[in-house]
Design a protein around this motif. Structure first.
Motif, PDB file in Angstrom:
ATOM      1  N   UNK A   1       0.836  -1.202   0.000  1.00  0.00           N
ATOM      2  CA  UNK A   1       0.000   0.000   0.000  1.00  0.00           C
ATOM      3  C   UNK A   1       0.872   1.254   0.000  1.00  0.00           C
ATOM      4  N   UNK A   2       1.924   1.237   0.778  1.00  0.00           N
ATOM      5  CA  UNK A   2       2.830   2.394   0.830  1.00  0.00           C
ATOM      6  C   UNK A   2       3.448   2.660  -0.540  1.00  0.00           C
ATOM      7  N   UNK A   3       3.920   1.607  -1.199  1.00  0.00           N
ATOM      8  CA  UNK A   3       4.539   1.792  -2.517  1.00  0.00           C
ATOM      9  C   UNK A   3       3.505   2.211  -3.567  1.00  0.00           C
ATOM     10  N   UNK A   4       2.301   1.638  -3.495  1.00  0.00           N
ATOM     11  CA  UNK A   4       1.262   2.005  -4.457  1.00  0.00           C
ATOM     12  C   UNK A   4       0.870   3.462  -4.333  1.00  0.00           C
ATOM     13  N   UNK A   5       0.701   3.930  -3.092  1.00  0.00           N
ATOM     14  CA  UNK A   5       0.356   5.337  -2.861  1.00  0.00           C
ATOM     15  C   UNK A   5       1.480   6.257  -3.351  1.00  0.00           C
ATOM     16  N   UNK A   6       2.714   5.873  -3.059  1.00  0.00           N
ATOM     17  CA  UNK A   6       3.847   6.709  -3.460  1.00  0.00           C
ATOM     18  C   UNK A   6       3.916   6.832  -4.978  1.00  0.00           C
ATOM     19  N   UNK A   7       3.722   5.719  -5.687  1.00  0.00           N
ATOM     20  CA  UNK A   7       3.814   5.756  -7.153  1.00  0.00           C
ATOM     21  C   UNK A   7       2.674   6.543  -7.787  1.00  0.00           C
ATOM     22  N   UNK A   8       1.539   6.643  -7.095  1.00  0.00           N
ATOM     23  CA  UNK A   8       0.437   7.454  -7.618  1.00  0.00           C
ATOM     24  C   UNK A   8       0.818   8.921  -7.713  1.00  0.00           C
ATOM     25  N   UNK A   9       1.823   9.320  -6.949  1.00  0.00           N
ATOM     26  CA  UNK A   9       2.299  10.703  -6.964  1.00  0.00           C
ATOM     27  C   UNK A   9       3.695  10.830  -7.566  1.00  0.00           C
ATOM     28  N   UNK A  10       4.106   9.805  -8.320  1.00  0.00           N
ATOM     29  CA  UNK A  10       5.415   9.807  -8.995  1.00  0.00           C
ATOM     30  C   UNK A  10       5.200   9.530 -10.480  1.00  0.00           C
ATOM     31  N   UNK A  11       4.691  10.520 -11.241  1.00  0.00           N
ATOM     32  CA  UNK A  11       4.331  10.282 -12.649  1.00  0.00           C
ATOM     33  C   UNK A  11       5.500   9.872 -13.535  1.00  0.00           C
ATOM     34  N   UNK A  12       6.721  10.197 -13.144  1.00  0.00           N
ATOM     35  CA  UNK A  12       7.868   9.882 -13.999  1.00  0.00           C
ATOM     36  C   UNK A  12       8.546   8.572 -13.624  1.00  0.00           C
ATOM     37  N   UNK A  13       8.085   7.904 -12.564  1.00  0.00           N
ATOM     38  CA  UNK A  13       8.674   6.628 -12.171  1.00  0.00           C
ATOM     39  C   UNK A  13       8.410   5.582 -13.257  1.00  0.00           C
ATOM     40  N   UNK A  14       9.358   4.674 -13.441  1.00  0.00           N
ATOM     41  CA  UNK A  14       9.246   3.688 -14.515  1.00  0.00           C
ATOM     42  C   UNK A  14       8.000   2.823 -14.366  1.00  0.00           C
TER      43      UNK A  14
END
Length: 315
Positions: free
Chosen positions: A199-212
């Motif tokens: 859940x922590x990683x999913x939430x973080x990636x929702x706010x990281x548009x440039x992450x692979x």
């Protein structure tokens, strides 16, 4: 994930925020810098437009609190539309200048029955009539909607791309979990703790548009064969997004939060765990990726509920 050889129509609707009628200094300076190829990061006009985009898309609570964008689209479609996700971008307009824009996919609008109307050219006309009024209220010369439809034909390479993406998400979560990557018959997986990591990683990636991972997920989530799984994930996110935030906080205060993380799995996988609590390596990866994607979808849909849930589970 299943596949079909039938072409599937995907429609994107984009609204471009036009130039201001007054207070044009920041806008003119921004365009001049863009034309010279200079950096416009942290420019006053950039901040102004990001605030305007946020005003259209910010959800202040559960999914019962509609955004202005949902009100616009729902009013034209004449149904209670909920937008699961919105893409922000900067686009070149026909006048040669750079403008802020929002794009929403027909796949991200519920009730699903309303998605068919996205293919109707009259929808863009109706949205532009509404936007003329909003542009006036917002002090802009114009706001313009447009649509783009493509046929998603099944591609053999998409299956391997989707499988690789799921594997990457699972590896990220499991590597960072208490049990780690190593697992055999004697490994005791603390599943609840691992769900929180996902859940922590999913939430973080929702706010990281440039992450692979984010870029790949956004590229394939509506495509065959990921589309079928993503539809179920979004429905699970809708269920979570309807939870009452105050009740969540009261539950957290009472200390009864241990089972909340399992809500991200959805009924099918939760039933599998109830039937057989043994978590095989393959099922473990499936659980990690599914939880990651549900957390991502919930953060994009209802960030207030997403934050309250995570806070309650992490207390």
């Amino acid at each position: 994930m299943s596949s079909t050889n039938q072409p599937y129509r995907l429609t994107d609707l984009t609204v471009v925020l036009g130039p201001p009628q007054a207070h044009r200094d920041a806008f003119v300076d921004f365009q001049a810098r863009v034309a010279r190829g200079e950096s416009v990061a942290d420019h006053l006009w950039e901040a102004h437009e990001y605030a305007a985009l946020a005003a259209l898309t910010t959800r202040d609570g559960t999914i019962s609190t509609h955004t202005l964008l949902e009100t616009m689209i729902g009013g034209v479609l004449q149904l209670g539309a909920i937008t699961a996700d919105v893409e922000r971008s900067w686009v070149w307009h026909e006048d040669g200048q750079l403008y802020a824009a929002l794009t929403v996919s027909s796949e991200d609008v519920r009730p699903r029955a309303g998605g068919v109307a996205f293919h109707d050219p009259s929808l863009v006309t109706a949205l532009n009539m509404v936007s003329d009024t909003i542009a006036t209220l917002d002090g802009r010369a114009w706001m313009r909607w447009s649509s783009h439809t493509v046929a998603d034909n099944a591609e053999p390479t998409m299956l391997s791309r989707c499988a690789a993406l799921v594997g990457t998400m699972a590896e990220l979560v499991i590597t960072d979990s208490p049990a780690g990557l190593e697992q055999d018959d004697n490994t005791d997986v603390e599943l609840e703790a691992e769900l929180l990591v996902a859940i922590r990683h999913g939430r973080a990636h929702a706010n990281m548009p440039l992450a692979e991972i984010t870029r790949e997920l956004r590229a394939v989530r509506h495509r065959d064969p990921m589309r079928y799984e993503w539809t179920r994930i979004v429905m699970d996110a809708f269920y979570l997004g309807a939870l009452d935030v105050q009740q969540l906080r009261e539950r957290a205060a009472a200390g009864a939060t241990s089972g909340l993380a399992y809500l991200y799995l959805g009924k099918e996988r939760s039933d599998q765990l109830k039937t057989n609590p043994v978590v095989t390596p393959r099922f473990r990866g499936e659980i990690a990726a599914k939880t990651f994607m549900t957390a991502y979808a919930l953060e994009r849909l209802a960030p207030v509920v997403s934050g309250a849930l995570y806070e309650a589970m992490s207390a």
